[in-house]
Scaffold this motif. Structure first.
Motif, PDB file in Angstrom:
ATOM      1  N   ARG A 149      29.339  -3.026   9.593  1.00 34.19           N
ATOM      2  CA  ARG A 149      27.997  -3.569   9.660  1.00 34.19           C
ATOM      3  C   ARG A 149      26.973  -2.486   9.354  1.00 34.19           C
ATOM      4  O   ARG A 149      27.097  -1.349   9.823  1.00 34.19           O
ATOM      5  N   GLU A 150      25.965  -2.835   8.561  1.00 35.52           N
ATOM      6  CA  GLU A 150      24.812  -1.973   8.408  1.00 35.52           C
ATOM      7  C   GLU A 150      23.953  -2.097   9.666  1.00 35.52           C
ATOM      8  O   GLU A 150      24.017  -3.095  10.387  1.00 35.52           O
ATOM      9  N   LEU A 151      23.132  -1.060   9.919  1.00 36.03           N
ATOM     10  CA  LEU A 151      22.191  -1.050  11.037  1.00 36.03           C
ATOM     11  C   LEU A 151      22.879  -1.060  12.392  1.00 36.03           C
ATOM     12  O   LEU A 151      22.347  -1.556  13.369  1.00 36.03           O
ATOM     13  N   LEU A 152      24.083  -0.516  12.461  1.00 35.55           N
ATOM     14  CA  LEU A 152      24.749  -0.262  13.738  1.00 35.55           C
ATOM     15  C   LEU A 152      25.059   1.223  13.778  1.00 35.55           C
ATOM     16  O   LEU A 152      26.004   1.684  13.169  1.00 35.55           O
ATOM     17  N   VAL A 153      24.266   1.981  14.491  1.00 32.05           N
ATOM     18  CA  VAL A 153      24.370   3.433  14.405  1.00 32.05           C
ATOM     19  C   VAL A 153      25.734   3.941  14.864  1.00 32.05           C
ATOM     20  O   VAL A 153      26.290   4.844  14.280  1.00 32.05           O
ATOM     21  N   TYR A 154      26.322   3.359  15.914  1.00 30.82           N
ATOM     22  CA  TYR A 154      27.597   3.855  16.407  1.00 30.82           C
ATOM     23  C   TYR A 154      28.727   3.532  15.445  1.00 30.82           C
ATOM     24  O   TYR A 154      29.638   4.310  15.221  1.00 30.82           O
ATOM     25  N   ASN A 155      28.684   2.349  14.859  1.00 29.75           N
ATOM     26  CA  ASN A 155      29.733   1.952  13.931  1.00 29.75           C
ATOM     27  C   ASN A 155      29.632   2.730  12.626  1.00 29.75           C
ATOM     28  O   ASN A 155      30.623   3.027  11.976  1.00 29.75           O
ATOM     29  N   LYS A 156      28.409   3.100  12.247  1.00 23.91           N
ATOM     30  CA  LYS A 156      28.182   3.608  10.907  1.00 23.91           C
ATOM     31  C   LYS A 156      28.540   5.079  10.741  1.00 23.91           C
ATOM     32  O   LYS A 156      29.208   5.464   9.799  1.00 23.91           O
ATOM     33  N   ILE A 157      28.091   5.927  11.648  1.00 27.36           N
ATOM     34  CA  ILE A 157      28.211   7.335  11.336  1.00 27.36           C
ATOM     35  C   ILE A 157      28.604   8.210  12.537  1.00 27.36           C
ATOM     36  O   ILE A 157      28.437   9.420  12.486  1.00 27.36           O
ATOM     37  N   LEU A 158      29.130   7.626  13.596  1.00 24.11           N
ATOM     38  CA  LEU A 158      29.497   8.432  14.750  1.00 24.11           C
ATOM     39  C   LEU A 158      30.992   8.349  15.011  1.00 24.11           C
ATOM     40  O   LEU A 158      31.633   7.351  14.746  1.00 24.11           O
ATOM     41  N   LEU A 194      14.304   5.599 -10.146  1.00 29.74           N
ATOM     42  CA  LEU A 194      13.002   6.264 -10.180  1.00 29.74           C
ATOM     43  C   LEU A 194      12.356   6.383  -8.803  1.00 29.74           C
ATOM     44  O   LEU A 194      11.913   7.469  -8.398  1.00 29.74           O
ATOM     45  N   ALA A 195      12.253   5.279  -8.076  1.00 30.99           N
ATOM     46  CA  ALA A 195      11.620   5.315  -6.761  1.00 30.99           C
ATOM     47  C   ALA A 195      12.444   6.146  -5.782  1.00 30.99           C
ATOM     48  O   ALA A 195      11.888   6.867  -4.939  1.00 30.99           O
ATOM     49  N   SER A 196      13.772   6.072  -5.885  1.00 33.15           N
ATOM     50  CA  SER A 196      14.631   6.854  -4.986  1.00 33.15           C
ATOM     51  C   SER A 196      14.441   8.354  -5.208  1.00 33.15           C
ATOM     52  O   SER A 196      14.405   9.134  -4.255  1.00 33.15           O
ATOM     53  N   LEU A 197      14.327   8.770  -6.471  1.00 34.45           N
ATOM     54  CA  LEU A 197      14.112  10.190  -6.762  1.00 34.45           C
ATOM     55  C   LEU A 197      12.758  10.661  -6.244  1.00 34.45           C
ATOM     56  O   LEU A 197      12.627  11.801  -5.763  1.00 34.45           O
ATOM     57  N   PHE A 198      11.763   9.793  -6.309  1.00 34.74           N
ATOM     58  CA  PHE A 198      10.470  10.173  -5.726  1.00 34.74           C
ATOM     59  C   PHE A 198      10.615  10.372  -4.222  1.00 34.74           C
ATOM     60  O   PHE A 198      10.078  11.347  -3.661  1.00 34.74           O
ATOM     61  N   ILE A 199      11.343   9.498  -3.554  1.00 36.65           N
ATOM     62  CA  ILE A 199      11.561   9.652  -2.111  1.00 36.65           C
ATOM     63  C   ILE A 199      12.342  10.930  -1.817  1.00 36.65           C
ATOM     64  O   ILE A 199      12.094  11.612  -0.815  1.00 36.65           O
ATOM     65  N   GLU A 220       9.263  -4.350   0.268  1.00 35.34           N
ATOM     66  CA  GLU A 220      10.514  -3.587   0.397  1.00 35.34           C
ATOM     67  C   GLU A 220      10.246  -2.163   0.870  1.00 35.34           C
ATOM     68  O   GLU A 220      10.953  -1.629   1.728  1.00 35.34           O
ATOM     69  N   VAL A 221       9.229  -1.522   0.309  1.00 31.74           N
ATOM     70  CA  VAL A 221       8.907  -0.144   0.711  1.00 31.74           C
ATOM     71  C   VAL A 221       8.493  -0.099   2.176  1.00 31.74           C
ATOM     72  O   VAL A 221       8.932   0.776   2.936  1.00 31.74           O
ATOM     73  N   LEU A 222       7.682  -1.058   2.603  1.00 28.14           N
ATOM     74  CA  LEU A 222       7.241  -1.070   4.000  1.00 28.14           C
ATOM     75  C   LEU A 222       8.390  -1.401   4.949  1.00 28.14           C
ATOM     76  O   LEU A 222       8.419  -0.932   6.087  1.00 28.14           O
ATOM     77  N   GLN A 223       9.345  -2.185   4.481  1.00 27.56           N
ATOM     78  CA  GLN A 223      10.528  -2.407   5.311  1.00 27.56           C
ATOM     79  C   GLN A 223      11.311  -1.104   5.486  1.00 27.56           C
ATOM     80  O   GLN A 223      11.838  -0.818   6.562  1.00 27.56           O
ATOM     81  N   GLY A 224      11.359  -0.305   4.408  1.00 29.18           N
ATOM     82  CA  GLY A 224      12.004   1.001   4.518  1.00 29.18           C
ATOM     83  C   GLY A 224      11.324   1.882   5.558  1.00 29.18           C
ATOM     84  O   GLY A 224      11.990   2.567   6.344  1.00 29.18           O
ATOM     85  N   VAL A 225      10.002   1.862   5.577  1.00 23.62           N
ATOM     86  CA  VAL A 225       9.251   2.610   6.588  1.00 23.62           C
ATOM     87  C   VAL A 225       9.617   2.127   7.985  1.00 23.62           C
ATOM     88  O   VAL A 225       9.834   2.921   8.914  1.00 23.62           O
ATOM     89  N   SER A 226       9.703   0.806   8.149  1.00 23.90           N
ATOM     90  CA  SER A 226      10.059   0.226   9.444  1.00 23.90           C
ATOM     91  C   SER A 226      11.451   0.662   9.892  1.00 23.90           C
ATOM     92  O   SER A 226      11.672   0.999  11.062  1.00 23.90           O
ATOM     93  N   LEU A 227      12.398   0.677   8.960  1.00 25.40           N
ATOM     94  CA  LEU A 227      13.770   1.092   9.288  1.00 25.40           C
ATOM     95  C   LEU A 227      13.824   2.554   9.720  1.00 25.40           C
ATOM     96  O   LEU A 227      14.479   2.904  10.718  1.00 25.40           O
ATOM     97  N   LEU A 228      13.141   3.428   8.986  1.00 23.81           N
ATOM     98  CA  LEU A 228      13.149   4.851   9.337  1.00 23.81           C
ATOM     99  C   LEU A 228      12.484   5.081  10.691  1.00 23.81           C
ATOM    100  O   LEU A 228      12.940   5.911  11.495  1.00 23.81           O
ATOM    101  N   THR A 229      11.411   4.362  10.963  1.00 25.86           N
ATOM    102  CA  THR A 229      10.720   4.501  12.244  1.00 25.86           C
ATOM    103  C   THR A 229      11.622   4.077  13.392  1.00 25.86           C
ATOM    104  O   THR A 229      11.673   4.734  14.443  1.00 25.86           O
ATOM    105  N   SER A 273      14.743  -0.321   0.398  1.00 27.59           N
ATOM    106  CA  SER A 273      15.072  -0.756   1.755  1.00 27.59           C
ATOM    107  C   SER A 273      16.511  -0.401   2.118  1.00 27.59           C
ATOM    108  O   SER A 273      16.791   0.033   3.243  1.00 27.59           O
ATOM    109  N   ILE A 274      17.447  -0.555   1.181  1.00 32.11           N
ATOM    110  CA  ILE A 274      18.846  -0.238   1.501  1.00 32.11           C
ATOM    111  C   ILE A 274      19.066   1.269   1.566  1.00 32.11           C
ATOM    112  O   ILE A 274      19.871   1.756   2.363  1.00 32.11           O
ATOM    113  N   LEU A 275      18.331   2.038   0.749  1.00 33.05           N
ATOM    114  CA  LEU A 275      18.376   3.497   0.892  1.00 33.05           C
ATOM    115  C   LEU A 275      17.980   3.890   2.309  1.00 33.05           C
ATOM    116  O   LEU A 275      18.679   4.671   2.979  1.00 33.05           O
ATOM    117  N   CYS A 276      16.866   3.347   2.806  1.00 29.75           N
ATOM    118  CA  CYS A 276      16.392   3.682   4.154  1.00 29.75           C
ATOM    119  C   CYS A 276      17.331   3.134   5.222  1.00 29.75           C
ATOM    120  O   CYS A 276      17.524   3.758   6.273  1.00 29.75           O
TER     121      CYS A 276
END
Length: 505
Positions: free
Chosen positions: A464-473, A188-193, A110-119, A162-165
């Motif tokens: 939809r998640e992971l659609l940049v135009y739909n999500k926050i623009l 806990l993990a979210s606060l560390f991030i 899950e953590v590595l998927q978060g890295v992949s999403l941010l990248t 992963s959903i945070l990222c």
């Protein structure tokens, strides 16, 4: 087995500083593998959310450091954050396992998927483009894509990293500022991030984190007049409250990824051993605590008895235990309330006539563990056939024809995902196109990638998640955008694919 990781961050993260809640209240974090408290966290409520929103609002002002930053610089900050998460993967993984109880192997995935999403979203930051439009008359018209403003991100407990990222990646790439509420069960993990945002040198106020409860901190985010967008992942019941809050406040935009009761359809020509394992994993992974879990297993009558037999054998072999035990395939339920709900639904299945083959009880050990459970002879009128259980309970239905199973699969208020197992191309595409769900997996289950949108039909959500135009623009000047409902179909091209929810990492 236990972790020796230090739980360092227990406060609210506002304006790049760690602060106590204004009320001074705290709440306990419970390790679901033991049922014992491991930390007390500062509890945010409306006053704290307001402070965080004001910090995010200031960071979004026209001449702030953040809004004046080049898009490529935003991408560089996201890359820096991804690297910091990867550098601290062991700590974050252990905190995630303490929080949620999931096995270490699942946590690290899950953590590595978060890295992949941010990248991925770091690479999109400088590729958000408008259009030049032909217009009648002596005018020049064009569109400009702009960040919508302050976004409230409400993160669930089942996949908190992963959903945070998934939420922060596109929002930050577009230039929004954020107020994040991690789930009270898994902060806990979210606060560390959160601590890594400051190390990555994000400007003050761009990212704020306010752990707390849904009826207080979550409601304050949903009702806040200065929040322009809320992205929520969680139950359908809470999603409806957030949608109502949007209407009653400032008509803020919402993205809702909600519950599911996903069909898993097994045709007679499917590779039986493979289909049994995939169906098992789709409902037993993370102890069934997945919104898109294949919780309604429809099996063709020609292979039904053999499928049930093999599924029961597989469930009896599943190793359930502490997440820090390397032998564990899955861990506990997240808390006692979830445990009680699952056991109640199991009892309803027995009373309503489903055949219980194995499991069905709380495990005799500390923590919130439920035995892997398999029912056959289930129908859509039973509670286990229509309600989201969110536990390790496989409900197996029988079908005869393709038209029958399509009708049954669509007979639900939900529409998040579906799985189809068959060697016949025509059958797979017929079913995939007919099922009313946002994601259809053919000969695979629970496969995710940063490039693929995710979300549901009907009461499984909006947007939809992971659609940049739909999500926050938003689009300004002479142009408006309508996003149609989106379905994605993933077709596994080989039966050699070993199961892993995060296999693409």
């Amino acid at each position: 087995m236990a972790s020796n990781v230090n739980i360092e961050f227990r406060k609210l993260f506002i304006n790049n500083e760690w602060v106590d809640s204004k009320s001074g209240k705290t709440f306990p974090v419970i390790n679901p593998s033991t049922g014992e408290s491991v930390a007390d966290i500062q509890e945010a409520d409306e006053a704290d959310v307001n402070q965080a929103v004001q910090a995010a609002k200031k960071a979004f002002e026209r001449k702030s450091t953040w809004t004046q930053m080049n898009a490529s610089q935003r991408g560089e900050l996201l890359i820096r954050l991804a690297h910091l998460i990867k550098d601290n993967v062991s700590i974050i993984t252990e905190l995630n396992t303490i929080d949620s109880g999931k096995p270490l192997t699942a946590s690290i995935g899950e953590v590595l998927q978060g890295v992949s999403l941010l990248t991925y979203y770091a690479g999109l930051a400088d590729k958000i483009n408008g259009q030049t439009l032909l217009s009648d008359g002596p005018v020049f018209s064009y569109t400009r894509r702009e960040p919508i403003g302050v976004c409230g991100l409400i993160v669930p407990w089942n996949f908190p990293i992963s959903i945070l990222c998934m939420k922060i990646g596109p929002a930050l790439a577009a230039g929004c500022t954020l107020v994040i509420k991690p789930a009270e069960q898994t902060p806990l993990a979210s606060l560390f991030i959160a601590s890594l945002f400051k190390k990555a040198e994000f400007p003050a106020g761009v990212v704020n984190m306010v752990p707390g409860y849904g009826p207080t901190a979550g409601a304050a985010i949903s009702n806040h007049m200065d929040i322009a967008k809320v992205s929520f992942t969680g139950s359908t019941e809470v999603g409806k409250l957030i949608l109502k809050a949007s209407a009653d406040s400032n008509l803020k935009k919402v993205s809702l990824e909600l519950g599911g009761k996903s069909p898993n359809i097994i045709f007679a020509d499917a590779d039986l051993d493979y289909a049994v394992e995939m169906a098992h994993q789709s409902i037993m992974y993370h102890s069934g605590q997945i919104c898109c879990a294949g919780s309604r297993t429809y099996v063709h009558e020609d292979i039904y008895e053999e499928f049930v037999k093999r599924s029961v054998e597989r469930a009896k072999k599943r190793v359930v235990g502490d997440g820090f035990d390397k032998k564990s395939e899955s861990g506990p339920q997240v808390d006692e309330d979830s445990l009680k709900k699952i056991l109640d639904l199991i009892e309803s299945g027995k009373k309503e006539g489903a055949k219980l083959h194995c499991g069905g009880k709380r495990m005799d050990r500390s923590g919130y563990f439920v035995e892997p459970t398999v029912f056959s002879d289930v129908n859509e009128n039973m509670r286990i056939g229509r309600e989201e259980i969110f536990g390790p309970v496989q409900s197996i239905f029988k079908f005869k024809t393709i038209d029958e199973v399509i009708e049954k699969a669509n007979n639900t208020h939900y529409g998040l995902a579906a799985c189809v197992f068959t060697k016949d191309l025509e059958t797979s595409l017929t079913v995939a196109h007919a099922i009313k769900a946002g994601t259809i997996w053919v000969n695979c289950v629970n496969y995710f990638s940063p490039q693929q949108p995710f979300g549901g039909y009907k009461q499984s959500g909006i947007g939809r998640e992971l659609l940049v135009y739909n999500k926050i623009l938003r689009l300004s000047l002479l142009y408006s955008l309508q996003i149609k409902t989106c379905k994605i179909i993933l077709y596994c091209l080989t039966y050699s694919m070993k199961f892993c929810v995060y296999e693409m990492i």
